[in-house]
Design a protein around this motif. Structure first.
Motif, PDB file in Angstrom:
ATOM      1  N   ASP A  65       0.826  -1.202   0.000  1.00  0.00           N
ATOM      2  CA  ASP A  65       0.000   0.000   0.000  1.00  0.00           C
ATOM      3  C   ASP A  65       0.863   1.256   0.000  1.00  0.00           C
ATOM      4  O   ASP A  65       0.583   2.209  -0.735  1.00  0.00           O
ATOM      5  CB  ASP A  65      -0.931  -0.015   1.214  1.00  0.00           C
ATOM      6  CG  ASP A  65      -1.987   1.059   1.122  1.00  0.00           C
ATOM      7  OD1 ASP A  65      -2.642   1.162   0.062  1.00  0.00           O
ATOM      8  OD2 ASP A  65      -2.155   1.798   2.115  1.00  0.00           O
ATOM      9  N   SER A  66       1.931   1.268   0.775  1.00  0.00           N
ATOM     10  CA  SER A  66       2.854   2.417   0.784  1.00  0.00           C
ATOM     11  C   SER A  66       3.475   2.633  -0.588  1.00  0.00           C
ATOM     12  O   SER A  66       3.584   3.761  -1.056  1.00  0.00           O
ATOM     13  CB  SER A  66       3.964   2.200   1.818  1.00  0.00           C
ATOM     14  OG  SER A  66       3.457   2.194   3.112  1.00  0.00           O
ATOM     15  N   LYS A  69       0.900   4.030  -3.114  1.00  0.00           N
ATOM     16  CA  LYS A  69       0.616   5.455  -2.899  1.00  0.00           C
ATOM     17  C   LYS A  69       1.675   6.349  -3.524  1.00  0.00           C
ATOM     18  O   LYS A  69       1.403   7.499  -3.837  1.00  0.00           O
ATOM     19  CB  LYS A  69       0.486   5.751  -1.413  1.00  0.00           C
ATOM     20  CG  LYS A  69      -0.793   5.200  -0.818  1.00  0.00           C
ATOM     21  CD  LYS A  69      -0.864   5.446   0.672  1.00  0.00           C
ATOM     22  CE  LYS A  69      -2.150   4.883   1.237  1.00  0.00           C
ATOM     23  NZ  LYS A  69      -2.190   4.961   2.706  1.00  0.00           N
TER      24      LYS A  69
END
Length: 113
Positions: A65-66, A69
Motif C-alpha cells: 500500500d505504501s 501510494k
C-alpha cells in the motif's frame, strides 16, 4: 529473518522463516527502511517463508500500500498457495503482482533426485 537489498530501481526483501505475530516487533523498522529507500519496485522473495499468518499478511499489505501510494509496484515471488490464500482472504491480493515464472532454489543441502 528479513534481508533488504537494493538496486537503482528496486528494493528486494528476502524473507526466511515465519512471518507472523511472533516476528511483528521487527516490522515497523523494516517498513520504515523500505519506505525510506523510495524505490519504484519492491520485490518480496518468499521462497523460504515457512508460515505466514494475518499479522505477516498485514505487514506485506502495508508495504504494498505504501508503494502504491507513491506510484510503485510490489511483486511477490516464491509465494506458495497457502500464503496467497491468506492474502486473498484479507482482500488484498490485487495489491500485488505475482511472479509466476520464478522458481525457488532448493534448500541448502537438499539432494537432487
Amino acid at each position: 529473518m528479513i534481508e533488504i537489498s537494493t538496486s537503482p530501481a528496486t528494493t528486494t526483501l528476502v524473507i526466511a522463516g515465519d512471518l507472523d505475530l511472533a516476528e511483528r516487533d521487527q516490522f515497523p523498522e523494516i517498513a520504515a527502511r523500505v519506505v525510506g529507500l523510495r524505490r519504484q519496485l519492491l520485490v518480496i522473495d518468499m521462497c523460504r517463508v515457512t508460515f505466514m499468518d494475518s499479522t505477516g499478511a498485514a505487514f506485506l499489505i502495508s508495504l504494498a500500500d505504501s508503494g502504491r501510494k507513491r506510484g510503485g509496484a510490489t511483486v511477490l515471488r516464491g509465494c506458495d498457495d497457502r500464503d496467497l490464500f491468506v492474502l486473498e482472504v484479507c482482500g488484498a491480493l490485487d495489491l500485488f503482482r505475482i511472479d509466476v515464472d520464478h522458481r525457488c532454489d532448493p534448500p541448502a543441502g537438499a539432494n537432487a533426485s
